[in-house]
Design a protein around this motif. Structure first.
Motif, short mmCIF file in Angstrom:
data_model
loop_
_atom_site.label_atom_id
_atom_site.label_comp_id
_atom_site.label_asym_id
_atom_site.label_seq_id
_atom_site.Cartn_x
_atom_site.Cartn_y
_atom_site.Cartn_z
N LEU A 165 38.51 39.90 26.42
CA LEU A 165 37.41 39.06 26.90
C LEU A 165 36.27 39.91 27.45
O LEU A 165 35.11 39.68 27.15
CB LEU A 165 37.89 38.09 27.98
CG LEU A 165 38.73 36.92 27.48
CD1 LEU A 165 39.26 36.11 28.65
CD2 LEU A 165 37.92 36.02 26.56
N ILE A 166 36.62 40.93 28.22
CA ILE A 166 35.54 41.71 28.83
C ILE A 166 34.79 42.48 27.75
O ILE A 166 33.57 42.57 27.75
CB ILE A 166 36.03 42.62 29.98
CG1 ILE A 166 34.82 43.00 30.85
CG2 ILE A 166 36.73 43.88 29.50
CD1 ILE A 166 35.16 43.44 32.23
N PHE A 167 35.52 43.01 26.76
CA PHE A 167 34.83 43.79 25.74
C PHE A 167 34.12 42.91 24.72
O PHE A 167 33.39 43.39 23.88
CB PHE A 167 35.79 44.77 25.08
CG PHE A 167 36.04 45.97 25.95
CD1 PHE A 167 34.98 46.58 26.60
CD2 PHE A 167 37.31 46.48 26.13
CE1 PHE A 167 35.18 47.68 27.42
CE2 PHE A 167 37.52 47.58 26.94
CZ PHE A 167 36.45 48.19 27.59
N MET A 210 35.40 44.70 20.78
CA MET A 210 35.06 46.11 20.63
C MET A 210 36.27 46.91 20.18
O MET A 210 37.38 46.65 20.62
CB MET A 210 34.62 46.67 21.98
CG MET A 210 33.28 46.20 22.41
SD MET A 210 32.83 47.06 23.91
CE MET A 210 31.37 46.19 24.33
N SER A 211 36.06 47.85 19.30
CA SER A 211 37.19 48.65 18.85
C SER A 211 37.56 49.65 19.93
O SER A 211 36.73 50.05 20.73
CB SER A 211 36.80 49.41 17.58
OG SER A 211 35.92 50.45 17.91
N ARG A 213 34.48 34.09 31.19
CA ARG A 213 35.83 33.64 30.84
C ARG A 213 36.88 34.60 31.38
O ARG A 213 37.99 34.20 31.72
CB ARG A 213 35.96 33.47 29.32
CG ARG A 213 35.12 32.30 28.85
CD ARG A 213 35.68 31.56 27.66
NE ARG A 213 37.08 31.68 27.41
CZ ARG A 213 37.60 31.98 26.21
NH1 ARG A 213 36.80 32.18 25.18
NH2 ARG A 213 38.90 32.05 26.04
N TYR A 214 36.52 35.86 31.42
CA TYR A 214 37.39 36.88 32.02
C TYR A 214 37.70 36.48 33.46
O TYR A 214 38.85 36.47 33.91
CB TYR A 214 36.66 38.22 31.95
CG TYR A 214 37.32 39.40 32.63
CD1 TYR A 214 38.11 40.27 31.90
CD2 TYR A 214 37.12 39.67 33.99
CE1 TYR A 214 38.70 41.37 32.50
CE2 TYR A 214 37.70 40.76 34.60
CZ TYR A 214 38.49 41.61 33.85
OH TYR A 214 39.07 42.70 34.45
N ASP A 234 27.11 47.84 34.94
CA ASP A 234 27.93 48.56 35.93
C ASP A 234 29.39 48.08 35.87
O ASP A 234 30.32 48.86 35.98
CB ASP A 234 27.34 48.32 37.33
CG ASP A 234 28.09 49.10 38.39
OD1 ASP A 234 28.13 50.34 38.28
OD2 ASP A 234 28.65 48.47 39.31
N THR A 235 29.55 46.77 35.69
CA THR A 235 30.90 46.21 35.59
C THR A 235 31.63 46.79 34.38
O THR A 235 32.79 47.22 34.48
CB THR A 235 30.81 44.67 35.48
OG1 THR A 235 30.20 44.18 36.67
CG2 THR A 235 32.16 44.04 35.28
N LEU A 236 30.94 46.84 33.25
CA LEU A 236 31.57 47.39 32.05
C LEU A 236 31.90 48.87 32.23
O LEU A 236 32.96 49.34 31.82
CB LEU A 236 30.65 47.24 30.84
CG LEU A 236 30.40 45.81 30.37
CD1 LEU A 236 29.45 45.81 29.19
CD2 LEU A 236 31.69 45.12 29.97
#
Ligand code: MSP
Length: 654
Positions: free
Chosen positions: A402-404, A1-2, A410-411, A33-35
């Motif tokens: 990784l999260i985005f 994600m940018s 994997r995060y 919710d995590t994001l």
């Protein structure tokens, strides 16, 4: 994600109110919710939307069958979703309902805009409609000329006057959008599916119905009161009406969405219809549409009739909400299907959480209490433990992308590396020995290394396990917020001092399943007297020479159909082939198979196999193997067990 868009708008699908929430719904909401928590913590102006989808024939019929008015029924079920999310502490900013007056006004506005710009025309629709999926299907897609290709239920023939959206006019523009934005649909494999579908040609979309009433009416100036809008047009619009589209536009600066989280079953609506509607409205495209996989229970599809639907509230109450959140996000690669089994959940709690994280905190509290009155001074960490620090920073640097990229499993995997560094350091440097040898400064620095790691892990784990991480930060006397995130994660300096406080163990060991198992299929078997059962068991054990197991035990093994997409020989090995096997996940699994005596790499390429998909990874001649292939061997040699007909990669076997 940018990261140029300083605002982050994150959405879940809006849930149909014909059913109550189960773990599939909880999964989407927990990822979102995590994001949202991560975005806020990292300083983005975040808006998180969830809600309920309340119109359409399916809801009208569900209410009728319960003898309730549709509105009263929708109110009741919508409230059960909202209550559950509140109980789960889901950090949404708005809970939208498609029966909200503002939403309906916004949908009418959108209809008018699309109508005025020539994208909507009136005609007669003739075709097949699946009420359960709220979808029209062309005859060519029906199963046996009648049944829905998605859910298998009978379709109804609809012939009625309808307004159409000129979807066909958007084919090229959609294809250009997918092409220019390689990560507009995540995981990327799903983007290819969508491209193939759109390349196959798009029919115009019927977007109104006249055979029922429970929906948004057309704008008054069209003077066509017998039509209500197609539920998916109505529902998709929620993503902009929630921001004030067609009303006060108050939050429209959050648009475009950073990510629409959805399940793979509703990808077409989000990746084809929704962008086309947006193009017609002249609104920017969402940045990402991220489709997750499907949850089963003990290997089986969940359904009310089987009585095996997992209630997220029950799981959270029994095992702890944060543990449940961690399990769901860690257990399954995003986009792949997941299986809910209590055994897998218990393993995660006892091993990852209890052993790796909880014990580390306890050991630190113990050591600092015993040697340093609970104080930790980290000023000398880099003097003694630079190598360990490097590894920790290397790992932390990898996390944000990784999260985005929606690679949350994997995060989490990466986030466990610093924990492993900390646990190994205790064993390697042995603080008790350092103390005995009078190396106090070194022992204190070791405590500083561990406290720093725990603090960083608590910050980065906070979006997934907010309650637990708040407890860890309290034990270390700091607060998790954007300031600490900037200081401890973005800055490289470890904080100078911590004061440690004793706390209750975070992850008490779970010894046995805490939820009742699904009902045994053979009740009579269960009702037999215990002596009778054990006698029978030993007799058949003698006969067969193997122990009997229950169906639950059998389903602990995840068997899947796999397609071999790459095959090569393992150098210097007489027995082993190195295979890449697609089991329906984001990436193929690497499997090392001892079959070279009977099959060459070429023999195996492009064939289908049966894979044991939940074995712990092992290393064979230095190659990681993430599964096992089923084969049968007798005196005449070995043969692979394969599906009789081609099956989609990842299809569960059982
Ligand atoms: N109302 C539509 C969405 C409209 S969005 C503009 C809808 N609702 S739903 O309640 O049927 O499903 C909502 C979400 O739950 C979907 O993303 C779906 O994939 C997810 N799940 C429902 N059952 C599931 C599993 N068993 N496993 C994982 N997720 C699944 O579709």
């Amino acid at each position: 994600m940018s990261s140029c868009h300083k605002k982050a708008y994150i959405t879940t699908p809006i849930y149909y109110v014909n059913d109550i929430a189960h773990i599939g719904h909880a999964y989407t909401t927990i990822i979102a919710d995590t994001l949202a928590r991560y975005s806020r913590m990292s300083g983005l102006d975040t808006y998180f939307l969830t809600g309920t989808d309340e119109h359409g024939q399916k809801i009208e019929e569900a209410a009728k069958s319960r003898g309730k008015s549709t509105q009263a029924y929708a109110d009741e079920i919508s409230a059960t979703f909202k209550d559950l999310w509140d109980e789960f502490g889901i950090s949404y900013d708005k809970f939208i309902r498609t029966t909200d007056a503002d939403h309906m006004k916004g949908v009418q506005k959108a209809f008018s805009v699309m109508h005025d710009n020539g994208d909507i025309y009136k005609d007669v629709y003739k075709g097949h409609y699946c009420i359960s999926c709220e979808t029209f299907f062309p005859e060519s897609q029906l199963v046996d000329g009648e049944f829905c290709p998605e859910c298998g239920k009978p379709t109804t023939i609809v012939e009625e006057e309808s307004y159409f959206f000129k979807l066909s006019a958007y084919q090229d523009k959609l294809l250009a959008w997918y092409k220019e934005n390689p990560d507009c649909i995540l995981p990327k494999s799903k983007r290819n599916e969508v491209i193939r579908f759109v390349e196959g040609g798009l029919n115009d979309l019927s977007i109104t119905r006249t055979s029922f009433d429970w929906g948004v009416k057309l704008p008054a100036n069209l003077n066509d009161p017998k039509h209500v809008m197609y539920v998916w047009l109505d529902a998709l619009m929620n993503y902009v009406t929630a921001l004030g589209y067609g009303n006060d536009e108050a939050n429209m600066d959050f648009w475009p969405a950073r990510v629409h989280l959805i399940g793979k079953d509703i990808l077409r609506f989000h990746a084809v219809y929704w962008p086309a509607f947006l193009m017609s409205l002249g609104l920017p495209m969402p940045k990402h549409i991220a489709a997750h996989g499907w949850w089963t229970r003990d290997g089986e599809k969940m359904s009310k009739s089987k009585g095996n639907v997992v209630d997220p509230r029950e799981v959270a109450n029994a095992y702890g909400l944060d543990n449940f959140r961690y399990f769901m996000l860690r257990e399954v690669p995003f986009g792949g299907d997941g299986d809910f089994s209590q055994k897998a959940l218990i393993d995660r709690i006892n091993s990852d959480l209890g052993n790796d994280l909880g014990n580390l905190l306890n050991r630190l509290i113990g050591m600092s209490g015993k040697y340093f009155e609970g104080k930790v001074d980290s000023s000398n960490v880099s003097k003694y433990y630079q190598e360990e620090l490097n590894e920790v920073h290397d790992s932390l640097d990898k996390l944000e992308p990784l999260i985005f990229d929606m690679q949350i499993h994997r995060y989490l995997e990466e986030l466990w590396r610093p924990l492993s560094v900390a646990n190994k350091s205790i064993d390697k440097y042995q603080p008790w020995t350092l103390m005995k040898e009078g190396k106090e400064e070194e022992a204190m620095a070791l405590n500083g290394l561990i406290a720093g790691i725990l603090a960083k892990v608590a910050i980065m784990l906070y979006p997934v396990m907010p309650e637990v991480c708040t407890k860890i930060s309290a034990a270390l006397h700091f607060t998790i917020d954007n300031d600490t995130w900037n200081r401890m994660i973005k800055g490289t300096n470890l904080p100078e001092t911590f004061t440690l406080e004793k706390i209750e163990p975070l992850f008490p060991r779970v010894e046995e399943p805490l939820l009742e198992q699904a009902e045994p299929i053979d009740k009579k078997e269960e009702e037999k007297k215990p002596e009778q059962k054990s006698k029978q068991k030993t007799e058949s054990k003698k006969e067969e020479g193997i122990a009997l197991i229950g169906i639950d035990q059998f389903f602990q093994t995840s068997l899947k159909v796999g397609t071999v997409v790459k095959a090569e020989e393992v150098p210097k090995s007489k027995k082993l082939l190195l295979l890449q096997v697609d089991v329906g996940e984001e990436e193929p699994r690497q499997v090392v198979a001892g079959i070279k005596e009977w099959y060459s790499a070429d023999d195996m390429l492009d064939t289908q196999v049966c894979v044991v998909a939940n074995l712990k990874p092992a290393k064979l001649m230095g190659y990681k193997s993430e599964g096992m292939l089923l084969a049968a061997k007798d005196e005449n040699g070995l043969c692979m067990i394969r599906p009789e007909k081609p099956k989609t990669a990842g299809t569960p076997i059982g």
